[in-house]
Design a protein around this motif. Structure first.
Motif, PDB file in Angstrom:
ATOM      1  N   ILE A   1       0.842  -1.202   0.000  1.00 44.01           N
ATOM      2  CA  ILE A   1       0.000   0.000   0.000  1.00 44.01           C
ATOM      3  C   ILE A   1       0.872   1.244   0.000  1.00 44.01           C
ATOM      4  O   ILE A   1       0.646   2.198  -0.762  1.00 44.01           O
ATOM      5  N   ALA A   2       1.883   1.232   0.867  1.00 44.14           N
ATOM      6  CA  ALA A   2       2.790   2.386   0.947  1.00 44.14           C
ATOM      7  C   ALA A   2       3.561   2.566  -0.354  1.00 44.14           C
ATOM      8  O   ALA A   2       3.703   3.695  -0.862  1.00 44.14           O
ATOM      9  N   THR A   3       4.063   1.480  -0.917  1.00 35.58           N
ATOM     10  CA  THR A   3       4.846   1.550  -2.152  1.00 35.58           C
ATOM     11  C   THR A   3       4.002   2.025  -3.328  1.00 35.58           C
ATOM     12  O   THR A   3       4.472   2.783  -4.187  1.00 35.58           O
ATOM     13  N   SER A   4       2.750   1.571  -3.363  1.00 33.95           N
ATOM     14  CA  SER A   4       1.881   1.869  -4.513  1.00 33.95           C
ATOM     15  C   SER A   4       1.427   3.320  -4.537  1.00 33.95           C
ATOM     16  O   SER A   4       1.172   3.884  -5.610  1.00 33.95           O
ATOM     17  N   GLY A   5       1.254   3.908  -3.359  1.00 33.49           N
ATOM     18  CA  GLY A   5       0.733   5.268  -3.298  1.00 33.49           C
ATOM     19  C   GLY A   5      -0.713   5.384  -3.729  1.00 33.49           C
ATOM     20  O   GLY A   5      -1.174   6.461  -4.139  1.00 33.49           O
ATOM     21  N   ILE A   6      -1.494   4.301  -3.635  1.00 29.91           N
ATOM     22  CA  ILE A   6      -2.873   4.312  -4.123  1.00 29.91           C
ATOM     23  C   ILE A   6      -3.742   5.283  -3.331  1.00 29.91           C
ATOM     24  O   ILE A   6      -3.550   5.477  -2.131  1.00 29.91           O
ATOM     25  N   ASP A   7      -4.692   5.887  -4.038  1.00 28.37           N
ATOM     26  CA  ASP A   7      -5.682   6.758  -3.418  1.00 28.37           C
ATOM     27  C   ASP A   7      -6.928   5.925  -3.201  1.00 28.37           C
ATOM     28  O   ASP A   7      -7.827   5.864  -4.033  1.00 28.37           O
ATOM     29  N   ALA A   8      -6.986   5.232  -2.063  1.00 28.94           N
ATOM     30  CA  ALA A   8      -8.083   4.322  -1.763  1.00 28.94           C
ATOM     31  C   ALA A   8      -8.231   4.196  -0.259  1.00 28.94           C
ATOM     32  O   ALA A   8      -7.292   4.459   0.497  1.00 28.94           O
ATOM     33  N   ASP A   9      -9.425   3.822   0.167  1.00 30.19           N
ATOM     34  CA  ASP A   9      -9.671   3.500   1.569  1.00 30.19           C
ATOM     35  C   ASP A   9      -9.528   1.996   1.747  1.00 30.19           C
ATOM     36  O   ASP A   9     -10.187   1.217   1.056  1.00 30.19           O
ATOM     37  N   VAL A  10      -8.674   1.590   2.665  1.00 32.78           N
ATOM     38  CA  VAL A  10      -8.392   0.177   2.893  1.00 32.78           C
ATOM     39  C   VAL A  10      -8.751  -0.166   4.333  1.00 32.78           C
ATOM     40  O   VAL A  10      -8.309   0.518   5.264  1.00 32.78           O
ATOM     41  N   THR A  11      -9.535  -1.235   4.510  1.00 31.07           N
ATOM     42  CA  THR A  11      -9.915  -1.687   5.850  1.00 31.07           C
ATOM     43  C   THR A  11      -9.467  -3.126   6.055  1.00 31.07           C
ATOM     44  O   THR A  11      -9.727  -3.987   5.201  1.00 31.07           O
ATOM     45  N   LEU A  12      -8.793  -3.374   7.179  1.00 28.30           N
ATOM     46  CA  LEU A  12      -8.337  -4.717   7.524  1.00 28.30           C
ATOM     47  C   LEU A  12      -9.257  -5.285   8.598  1.00 28.30           C
ATOM     48  O   LEU A  12      -9.402  -4.699   9.670  1.00 28.30           O
ATOM     49  N   HIS A  13      -9.867  -6.431   8.310  1.00 28.22           N
ATOM     50  CA  HIS A  13     -10.745  -7.105   9.262  1.00 28.22           C
ATOM     51  C   HIS A  13     -10.059  -8.376   9.751  1.00 28.22           C
ATOM     52  O   HIS A  13      -9.639  -9.205   8.940  1.00 28.22           O
ATOM     53  N   GLY A  14      -9.970  -8.542  11.057  1.00 30.18           N
ATOM     54  CA  GLY A  14      -9.348  -9.737  11.603  1.00 30.18           C
ATOM     55  C   GLY A  14      -8.401  -9.391  12.732  1.00 30.18           C
ATOM     56  O   GLY A  14      -8.208  -8.218  13.088  1.00 30.18           O
ATOM     57  N   ALA A  15      -7.810 -10.418  13.306  1.00 28.34           N
ATOM     58  CA  ALA A  15      -6.867 -10.243  14.406  1.00 28.34           C
ATOM     59  C   ALA A  15      -5.855 -11.370  14.345  1.00 28.34           C
ATOM     60  O   ALA A  15      -5.904 -12.215  13.457  1.00 28.34           O
ATOM     61  N   GLY A  16      -4.933 -11.371  15.281  1.00 32.26           N
ATOM     62  CA  GLY A  16      -3.906 -12.405  15.302  1.00 32.26           C
ATOM     63  C   GLY A  16      -2.635 -11.870  15.937  1.00 32.26           C
ATOM     64  O   GLY A  16      -2.561 -10.703  16.373  1.00 32.26           O
ATOM     65  N   LEU A  17      -1.620 -12.703  15.950  1.00 29.38           N
ATOM     66  CA  LEU A  17      -0.388 -12.356  16.648  1.00 29.38           C
ATOM     67  C   LEU A  17       0.324 -11.148  16.032  1.00 29.38           C
ATOM     68  O   LEU A  17       1.086 -10.462  16.711  1.00 29.38           O
ATOM     69  N   LEU A  18       0.102 -10.903  14.752  1.00 29.13           N
ATOM     70  CA  LEU A  18       0.780  -9.781  14.099  1.00 29.13           C
ATOM     71  C   LEU A  18       0.023  -8.456  14.218  1.00 29.13           C
ATOM     72  O   LEU A  18       0.497  -7.437  13.712  1.00 29.13           O
TER      73      LEU A  18
END
Length: 403
Positions: free
Chosen positions: A249-266
């Motif tokens: 996402i950082a490398t691409s520079g996209i103009d978009a809204d991104v949502t991450l759903h979930g959990a875990g050790l990371l």
């Protein structure tokens, strides 16, 4: 018939297999069958079994194995046997055991089937070889340990085992030898199991998505947006490549809204990396959400981003997305082939740069003409659980006929 499903993790814990088991159970019950699911008791704080599910679940003695208490282990042995037998004593006789686990759940299920003297259908959900190699350099030692554990829990293998199978595949072959039928949730994983000598014939029985839940999610209006909306769903672990996604996402520079759903050790590292890269204006971590909310997010999104490679044995979220009309940006071409819809983007290779380029291409096309990228509603029916349940019932009937 009365089907006993035995699995590695509680159906209400996070994971695609757990979702699939819940969907299978409800679809079978709607057709008049009884389904009982035996799994390690869930230790998540605040968890309580819903009244509608209480009669269908057998919570086996267990202990948590992750820091967030989401996942547990039940030891395959006499104590667990007694707990399972005691819970089954007041229920109608079991006709068939459906093992949907690859570790302790598999061993517990085999022990149960032996005691009940009923056939086993074994669905192999877990890419044990790839998953183990992704988390430890000592994979060969782990595979030897699994085989020793299986011998301790089950004794000598019953049935023939392909001498050409090795490592994790040999371990799975020894489990498969107990089954009247072996199935896998995708064509590519079924072929891998056959190629590595796990079973001569592996039936393809894809997991489906809940008909009613899809109908409800499809009925919701999509939200307003000024730029494309992307979603990512899953367990935040190394094999899911969520950190690589953040970097892309950082490398691409996209103009978009991104949502991450979930959990875990990371999860803590994901949040730290989003902040460090200055992505907070574009990337939101929604955390774990109920299944209905996950489907609503999928239906509302312009695209799902699937990032794992070579690990998934099906990868249910792209199927759910397609059933809702949402296309997927695929990192794994084998999952793309299994979903098999025209509206998609496939990342060229495993690098962050390739994922970034595909993100740019997809968001550019979505911003230009989003409606044309939706998956046609006419193909959604083949992803529904109702169609998949009929296929599984045919497997059950064949196994019972041969018993």
């Amino acid at each position: 018939m009365h089907i006993l499903i035995v699995t590695d993790q509680h159906p209400e814990s996070l994971g695609g297999v757990q979702v699939a088991i819940r969907m299978q159970r409800r679809a079978l019950e709607r057709l008049g069958h009884r389904v009982t699911v035996a799994a390690p008791a869930l230790h998540r704080r605040g968890y309580a079994t819903a009244a509608a599910d209480r009669a269908a679940y057998i919570d086996l003695p267990s202990r948590p194995i992750t820091r967030d208490r989401e996942y547990g282990i039940s030891w395959p042995g006499r104590r667990t046997d007694r707990a399972l037998a005691g819970a089954l004593a007041d229920l109608p006789p079991v006709d068939l055991v459906h093992v949907q686990g690859d570790f302790w759940g598999a061993m517990i299920g085999v022990r149960a089937a032996r005691g009940l003297r009923v056939p086993i259908v074994h669905t192999m959900h877990n890419h044990v070889d790839e998953g183990t190699r992704a988390v430890t350099p000592l994979a060969p030692v782990a595979f030897a340990g699994l085989r020793a554990w299986r011998r301790l829990a089950l004794g000598a293998t019953r049935g023939g085992v392909d001498r050409g199978s090795r490592g994790a595949w040999r371990y799975l072959a020894e489990l498969a030898a107990e089954a009247a039928a072996v199935t896998a949730p995708s064509q590519h994983f079924a072929e891998a199991l056959e190629h590595h000598g796990v079973s001569r014939k592996v039936l393809v029985t894809p997991n489906g998505v809940d008909d009613e839940a899809i109908r409800v999610a499809r009925g919701e209006e999509r939200s307003e947006r000024s730029r494309p909306k992307l979603v990512w769903l899953g367990r935040m672990s190394h094999e899911k490549r969520v950190l690589e996604f953040i970097e892309a996402i950082a490398t691409s520079g996209i103009d978009a809204d991104v949502t991450l759903h979930g959990a875990g050790l990371l999860l803590p590292r994901v949040e730290q990396r989003i902040a460090a890269l200055g992505l907070a204006d574009r990337v939101t971590v929604a955390g774990p959400v109920p299944y209905a909310s996950a489907l609503a997010a999928l239906g509302d999104a312009d695209a799902l981003v699937q990032t794992s490679i070579g690990f998934e044995t099906q990868g249910l979220t792209p199927f759910e997305a397609a059933a809702l009309g949402t296309p997927t940006i695929f990192s794994d071409p084998e999952i793309a082939a299994d979903v098999d819809v025209a509206q998609k983007w496939i990342v060229a290779d495993e690098t962050v740069g390739a994922l970034a380029r595909t993100l740019r291409q997809a968001t550019s096309e979505l911003a230009a003409d989003a409606p044309s990228t939706r998956v046609d509603a006419s193909v959604a029916t083949r992803f529904l659980q109702s169609a998949r349940t009929e296929e599984m019932l045919a497997v059950y009937e064949a196994a019972l006929a041969e018993a």
